[in-house]
Scaffold this motif. Structure first.
Motif, PDB file in Angstrom:
ATOM      1  N   ALA A 158      58.484 -52.558  41.822  1.00 47.96           N
ATOM      2  CA  ALA A 158      59.378 -52.401  42.979  1.00 47.96           C
ATOM      3  C   ALA A 158      59.080 -53.463  44.029  1.00 47.96           C
ATOM      4  O   ALA A 158      59.998 -54.001  44.664  1.00 47.96           O
ATOM      5  CB  ALA A 158      59.227 -51.004  43.571  1.00 47.96           C
ATOM      6  N   SER A 197      67.916 -55.555  40.259  1.00 50.11           N
ATOM      7  CA  SER A 197      68.045 -54.124  40.016  1.00 50.11           C
ATOM      8  C   SER A 197      66.665 -53.558  39.697  1.00 50.11           C
ATOM      9  O   SER A 197      65.876 -54.193  38.989  1.00 50.11           O
ATOM     10  CB  SER A 197      68.986 -53.857  38.835  1.00 50.11           C
ATOM     11  OG  SER A 197      70.268 -54.387  39.079  1.00 50.11           O
ATOM     12  N   ASN A 216      65.222 -44.387  47.399  1.00 50.84           N
ATOM     13  CA  ASN A 216      66.491 -45.096  47.273  1.00 50.84           C
ATOM     14  C   ASN A 216      66.788 -45.894  48.545  1.00 50.84           C
ATOM     15  O   ASN A 216      67.155 -47.073  48.477  1.00 50.84           O
ATOM     16  CB  ASN A 216      67.607 -44.080  47.003  1.00 50.84           C
ATOM     17  CG  ASN A 216      68.850 -44.711  46.426  1.00 50.84           C
ATOM     18  OD1 ASN A 216      69.332 -45.717  46.931  1.00 50.84           O
ATOM     19  ND2 ASN A 216      69.393 -44.118  45.376  1.00 50.84           N
ATOM     20  N   LEU A 247      64.449 -49.022  48.972  1.00 49.27           N
ATOM     21  CA  LEU A 247      64.842 -50.161  48.143  1.00 49.27           C
ATOM     22  C   LEU A 247      66.127 -50.811  48.658  1.00 49.27           C
ATOM     23  O   LEU A 247      66.224 -52.042  48.749  1.00 49.27           O
ATOM     24  CB  LEU A 247      65.026 -49.698  46.694  1.00 49.27           C
ATOM     25  CG  LEU A 247      63.754 -49.238  45.972  1.00 49.27           C
ATOM     26  CD1 LEU A 247      64.106 -48.483  44.699  1.00 49.27           C
ATOM     27  CD2 LEU A 247      62.848 -50.420  45.660  1.00 49.27           C
ATOM     28  N   GLN A 248      67.106 -50.001  49.003  1.00 49.16           N
ATOM     29  CA  GLN A 248      68.377 -50.538  49.487  1.00 49.16           C
ATOM     30  C   GLN A 248      68.206 -51.273  50.812  1.00 49.16           C
ATOM     31  O   GLN A 248      68.906 -52.258  51.068  1.00 49.16           O
ATOM     32  CB  GLN A 248      69.400 -49.416  49.634  1.00 49.16           C
ATOM     33  CG  GLN A 248      69.866 -48.847  48.302  1.00 49.16           C
ATOM     34  CD  GLN A 248      70.889 -47.748  48.472  1.00 49.16           C
ATOM     35  OE1 GLN A 248      71.114 -47.237  49.569  1.00 49.16           O
ATOM     36  NE2 GLN A 248      71.537 -47.364  47.375  1.00 49.16           N
ATOM     37  N   THR A 271      70.141 -50.149  43.273  1.00 50.58           N
ATOM     38  CA  THR A 271      69.494 -48.911  42.819  1.00 50.58           C
ATOM     39  C   THR A 271      70.370 -48.087  41.870  1.00 50.58           C
ATOM     40  O   THR A 271      70.118 -46.898  41.669  1.00 50.58           O
ATOM     41  CB  THR A 271      69.099 -48.041  44.031  1.00 50.58           C
ATOM     42  OG1 THR A 271      70.281 -47.759  44.803  1.00 50.58           O
ATOM     43  CG2 THR A 271      68.071 -48.749  44.896  1.00 50.58           C
ATOM     44  N   LEU A 326      68.459 -46.245  39.187  1.00 49.13           N
ATOM     45  CA  LEU A 326      67.435 -45.295  39.618  1.00 49.13           C
ATOM     46  C   LEU A 326      67.871 -43.894  39.205  1.00 49.13           C
ATOM     47  O   LEU A 326      68.804 -43.323  39.781  1.00 49.13           O
ATOM     48  CB  LEU A 326      67.256 -45.383  41.140  1.00 49.13           C
ATOM     49  CG  LEU A 326      66.008 -44.740  41.744  1.00 49.13           C
ATOM     50  CD1 LEU A 326      64.744 -45.411  41.228  1.00 49.13           C
ATOM     51  CD2 LEU A 326      66.060 -44.819  43.268  1.00 49.13           C
TER      52      LEU A 326
END
Length: 334
Positions: free
Chosen positions: A37, A51, A66, A69-70, A76, A79
């Motif tokens: 990540a 991704s 979520n 990460l965004q 995502t 995910l």
């Protein structure tokens, strides 16, 4: 820019302040992170389309992952939601002569409990140029060791380049198990993060006493075993204390070694994720077809900067890293 897929477990990180022990802490700082990540976020910061594939619980912690990460521009849509818990780890921050230490709490996590690949392979690898995974993922379970190999074969079948960071974690598996699994994975790899200790303890290469700071011999020997690996890279770190390190980056290709200048990092705000920032910098250079001198200098500068901020992930842009790597003196940027 390039389309990249990373895959692995992302966890809740609970950190002490530098003056506290885990056993005595009444509060912890919260962050989210994990090797793959962190690389995804680094590459997204470098304007690549990235991704991240993983599995998290369908609860507020999964939602927080979520959003984390965004926030940094990572896609995502891969995910998955499932399982009952998000893996976590506790970080006791070191200072001075007291080293940092980690306690994992990831058994039976949503990701660790997976025993079949729940994605469509066509959806997973659609348009992907590079697939990145680390040795942490196959260390999680026998199922993930098998599934990591399956993913590499699927990537190779689609002519996708494979990046692998050995990233050995003694708290996850023993050398004997890691050696066996790595021998099945490394024949599929194009770019590999591996250093002297990996070569000696995991690949069985005889240790050389001379030129301790020159990894050329180890890269050459690893390439003889796995000629499919085009690029090896790693850092040389001198630890003066938990708060003060020096860092040099190295990259090897076609029997040539390239090194960065030495960075003096003091004080260190947060070491975690420094290696992931370096990997993201190397992969950025390879994806954009930069020369190797630029690539290793950029990656090492990215890693040095990561040490100056809290959290697992790099938060610096290409322009900021290039300005830093070319800077001759420290000054206020006005």
């Amino acid at each position: 820019m390039s389309r990249v897929l990373t895959l692995g477990e992302i966890m809740l990180r609970l950190s002490t302040s530098k003056d506290s022990r885990i056993s005595e802490s009444k509060q912890f700082q919260v962050h989210y992170g994990g090797g793959e990540a962190n690389v995804a976020i680094g590459l997204a910061n470098f304007n690549h389309s990235v991704s991240f594939a993983s599995r998290v619980p369908n609860n507020s912690l999964g939602l927080a992952v979520n959003r984390h990460l965004q926030h940094f521009g990572v896609l995502t849509h891969l995910l998955l939601l499932g399982g009952n818990r998000l893996g976590s780890y506790y970080l006791e921050n070191g200072v001075g002569e007291r080293a940092s230490s980690v306690i994992y709490d990831r058994t039976s996590s949503s990701f660790a409990e997976m025993n079949v690949l729940e994605w469509s392979m066509d959806d997973l690898f659609e348009g992907v140029e590079l697939f990145h995974v680390s040795g942490i993922t196959p260390a999680i379970s026998d199922s993930w060791a098998m599934m990591t190999l399956q993913l590499m074969k699927e990537a190779k079948k689609r002519k996708v380049k494979i990046s692998f960071d050995i990233n050995y974690r003694a708290k996850l598996w023993k050398y004997s198990k890691a050696k066996k699994v790595l021998s099945t994975l490394l024949p599929w790899v194009n770019y590999c993060s591996a250093g002297k200790l990996d070569a000696v303890h995991l690949l069985g290469i005889e240790e050389q006493s001379k030129d301790q700071d020159d990894p050329t011999y180890y890269y050459e020997q690893m390439n003889k075993i796995y000629p499919n690996i085009e690029v090896f890279y790693s850092t040389l770190r001198e630890i003066k204390s938990a708060s003060e390190h020096t860092l040099i980056g190295t990259i090897w290709n076609n029997n040539m070694l390239y090194t960065s200048r030495k960075h003096f990092i003091s004080p260190i705000v947060d070491r975690v994720g420094g290696g992931d920032a370096f990997s993201a910098g190397i992969l950025h250079g390879l994806l954009t077809k930069q020369n190797f001198d630029y690539t290793v200098s950029f990656a090492t500068a990215a890693s040095a900067l990561k040490h100056t901020i809290y959290g697992d992930c790099n938060q610096f842009s290409i322009e900021e890293i290039e300005e830093f790597m070319n800077r001759k003196e420290q000054r206020i940027l006005r």
